[in-house]
Design a protein around this motif. Sequence first.
Motif, PDB file in Angstrom:
ATOM      1  N   GLY A  15       0.796  -1.221   0.000  1.00 12.75           N
ATOM      2  CA  GLY A  15       0.000   0.000   0.000  1.00 12.75           C
ATOM      3  C   GLY A  15       0.824   1.263   0.000  1.00 12.75           C
ATOM      4  N   GLY A  16       2.114   1.125   0.202  1.00 10.94           N
ATOM      5  CA  GLY A  16       2.993   2.287   0.251  1.00 10.94           C
ATOM      6  C   GLY A  16       3.426   2.760  -1.124  1.00 10.94           C
ATOM      7  N   SER A  17       4.315   3.751  -1.126  1.00 11.64           N
ATOM      8  CA  SER A  17       4.780   4.365  -2.366  1.00 11.64           C
ATOM      9  C   SER A  17       6.300   4.445  -2.396  1.00 11.64           C
ATOM     10  N   LEU A  18       6.828   4.421  -3.601  1.00  8.13           N
ATOM     11  CA  LEU A  18       8.245   4.651  -3.846  1.00  8.13           C
ATOM     12  C   LEU A  18       8.375   5.407  -5.158  1.00  8.13           C
ATOM     13  N   LYS A  64      -1.110  -0.342 -14.329  1.00  5.32           N
ATOM     14  CA  LYS A  64      -1.949   0.785 -14.759  1.00  5.32           C
ATOM     15  C   LYS A  64      -2.782   1.320 -13.599  1.00  5.32           C
ATOM     16  N   GLY A  65      -2.784   2.644 -13.495  1.00  6.61           N
ATOM     17  CA  GLY A  65      -3.532   3.278 -12.424  1.00  6.61           C
ATOM     18  C   GLY A  65      -2.774   3.390 -11.120  1.00  6.61           C
ATOM     19  N   ARG A  66      -1.636   2.703 -11.016  1.00 11.98           N
ATOM     20  CA  ARG A  66      -0.841   2.757  -9.785  1.00 11.98           C
ATOM     21  C   ARG A  66       0.521   3.405 -10.013  1.00 11.98           C
ATOM     22  N   PHE A  67       1.103   3.171 -11.180  1.00 18.94           N
ATOM     23  CA  PHE A  67       2.434   3.697 -11.497  1.00 18.94           C
ATOM     24  C   PHE A  67       2.322   4.822 -12.522  1.00 18.94           C
ATOM     25  N   THR A  68       3.218   5.784 -12.413  1.00 18.18           N
ATOM     26  CA  THR A  68       3.272   6.879 -13.370  1.00 18.18           C
ATOM     27  C   THR A  68       4.721   7.114 -13.789  1.00 18.18           C
ATOM     28  N   ILE A  69       4.954   7.098 -15.082  1.00 20.49           N
ATOM     29  CA  ILE A  69       6.290   7.358 -15.612  1.00 20.49           C
ATOM     30  C   ILE A  69       6.351   8.788 -16.133  1.00 20.49           C
ATOM     31  N   SER A  70       7.497   9.423 -15.919  1.00 17.54           N
ATOM     32  CA  SER A  70       7.693  10.783 -16.416  1.00 17.54           C
ATOM     33  C   SER A  70       9.159  10.955 -16.790  1.00 17.54           C
ATOM     34  N   MET A  82       5.582   5.027  -7.981  1.00 13.08           N
ATOM     35  CA  MET A  82       4.864   3.786  -7.738  1.00 13.08           C
ATOM     36  C   MET A  82       4.013   3.942  -6.486  1.00 13.08           C
ATOM     37  N   ASN A  83       2.713   3.847  -6.649  1.00 10.88           N
ATOM     38  CA  ASN A  83       1.771   3.951  -5.537  1.00 10.88           C
ATOM     39  C   ASN A  83       1.019   2.639  -5.362  1.00 10.88           C
ATOM     40  N   SER A  84       0.388   2.508  -4.210  1.00  4.44           N
ATOM     41  CA  SER A  84      -0.415   1.313  -3.904  1.00  4.44           C
ATOM     42  C   SER A  84       0.367   0.039  -4.198  1.00  4.44           C
ATOM     43  N   LEU A  85       1.578   0.001  -3.725  1.00  7.51           N
ATOM     44  CA  LEU A  85       2.458  -1.128  -4.030  1.00  7.51           C
ATOM     45  C   LEU A  85       1.935  -2.424  -3.432  1.00  7.51           C
ATOM     46  N   LYS A  86       2.175  -3.500  -4.171  1.00  9.50           N
ATOM     47  CA  LYS A  86       1.754  -4.840  -3.774  1.00  9.50           C
ATOM     48  C   LYS A  86       2.971  -5.740  -3.662  1.00  9.50           C
ATOM     49  N   SER A  87       2.812  -6.833  -2.961  1.00  2.89           N
ATOM     50  CA  SER A  87       3.932  -7.761  -2.805  1.00  2.89           C
ATOM     51  C   SER A  87       4.418  -8.266  -4.156  1.00  2.89           C
ATOM     52  N   GLU A  88       3.515  -8.389  -5.100  1.00  5.70           N
ATOM     53  CA  GLU A  88       3.911  -8.886  -6.426  1.00  5.70           C
ATOM     54  C   GLU A  88       4.694  -7.861  -7.245  1.00  5.70           C
ATOM     55  N   ASP A  89       4.834  -6.644  -6.724  1.00  4.34           N
ATOM     56  CA  ASP A  89       5.685  -5.651  -7.372  1.00  4.34           C
ATOM     57  C   ASP A  89       7.145  -5.819  -6.976  1.00  4.34           C
ATOM     58  N   THR A  90       7.410  -6.708  -6.040  1.00  3.05           N
ATOM     59  CA  THR A  90       8.783  -6.946  -5.606  1.00  3.05           C
ATOM     60  C   THR A  90       9.614  -7.473  -6.762  1.00  3.05           C
ATOM     61  N   ALA A  91      10.719  -6.789  -7.026  1.00  2.00           N
ATOM     62  CA  ALA A  91      11.576  -7.147  -8.162  1.00  2.00           C
ATOM     63  C   ALA A  91      12.775  -6.206  -8.187  1.00  2.00           C
ATOM     64  N   VAL A  92      13.711  -6.539  -9.060  1.00  3.08           N
ATOM     65  CA  VAL A  92      14.768  -5.591  -9.399  1.00  3.08           C
ATOM     66  C   VAL A  92      14.251  -4.772 -10.583  1.00  3.08           C
ATOM     67  N   TYR A  93      14.296  -3.480 -10.443  1.00  6.98           N
ATOM     68  CA  TYR A  93      13.793  -2.568 -11.475  1.00  6.98           C
ATOM     69  C   TYR A  93      14.977  -2.000 -12.266  1.00  6.98           C
ATOM     70  N   THR A 115      17.786  -1.591  -9.494  1.00  2.00           N
ATOM     71  CA  THR A 115      17.587  -1.218  -8.103  1.00  2.00           C
ATOM     72  C   THR A 115      16.486  -2.105  -7.509  1.00  2.00           C
ATOM     73  N   GLN A 116      16.728  -2.598  -6.317  1.00  5.86           N
ATOM     74  CA  GLN A 116      15.806  -3.550  -5.702  1.00  5.86           C
ATOM     75  C   GLN A 116      14.624  -2.822  -5.070  1.00  5.86           C
ATOM     76  N   VAL A 117      13.442  -3.316  -5.375  1.00  8.98           N
ATOM     77  CA  VAL A 117      12.216  -2.855  -4.728  1.00  8.98           C
ATOM     78  C   VAL A 117      11.590  -4.056  -4.030  1.00  8.98           C
ATOM     79  N   THR A 118      11.407  -3.951  -2.735  1.00 13.44           N
ATOM     80  CA  THR A 118      10.814  -5.029  -1.953  1.00 13.44           C
ATOM     81  C   THR A 118       9.571  -4.505  -1.255  1.00 13.44           C
ATOM     82  N   VAL A 119       8.452  -5.161  -1.512  1.00 13.15           N
ATOM     83  CA  VAL A 119       7.187  -4.768  -0.891  1.00 13.15           C
ATOM     84  C   VAL A 119       6.803  -5.875   0.091  1.00 13.15           C
ATOM     85  N   SER A 120       6.894  -5.549   1.364  1.00 14.60           N
ATOM     86  CA  SER A 120       6.660  -6.563   2.383  1.00 14.60           C
ATOM     87  C   SER A 120       6.288  -5.898   3.702  1.00 14.60           C
TER      88      SER A 120
END
Length: 121
Positions: A15-18, A64-70, A82-93, A115-120
Amino acid sequence: QVHLVESGGGLVQPGGSLRLSCAASGSIFTIYHMGWYRQAPGKQRELVATISTDGSTTYADSVKGRFTISRDNPKNTVDLQMNSLKSEDTAVYYCNAGAREVGSVIGIDYWGQGTQVTVSS
């Protein structure tokens, strides 16, 4: 050579943001598309979002609807909010850019180190 450096990854609760940032540097003549990909453990690298020089964007259905690229063309940077992050968003970006070096007649794809993103919780 064109170098891409990512920043902004880390650990966040569901549910957090990065916000991820990527800066391109080097002997750049021009940058075409820029984007973000991700790779989770045991999975193939997948597209997250891309943005063209005119600001046209594409997103994976899963974000879609959660991430915005600029992007900031004069600064050669691309961000991913990245908003409303979910555990399944965990990955190296990974940051990606299609670019042409000074003195080159063709453009090729360049990649950042990731860069590592961990949603937990």
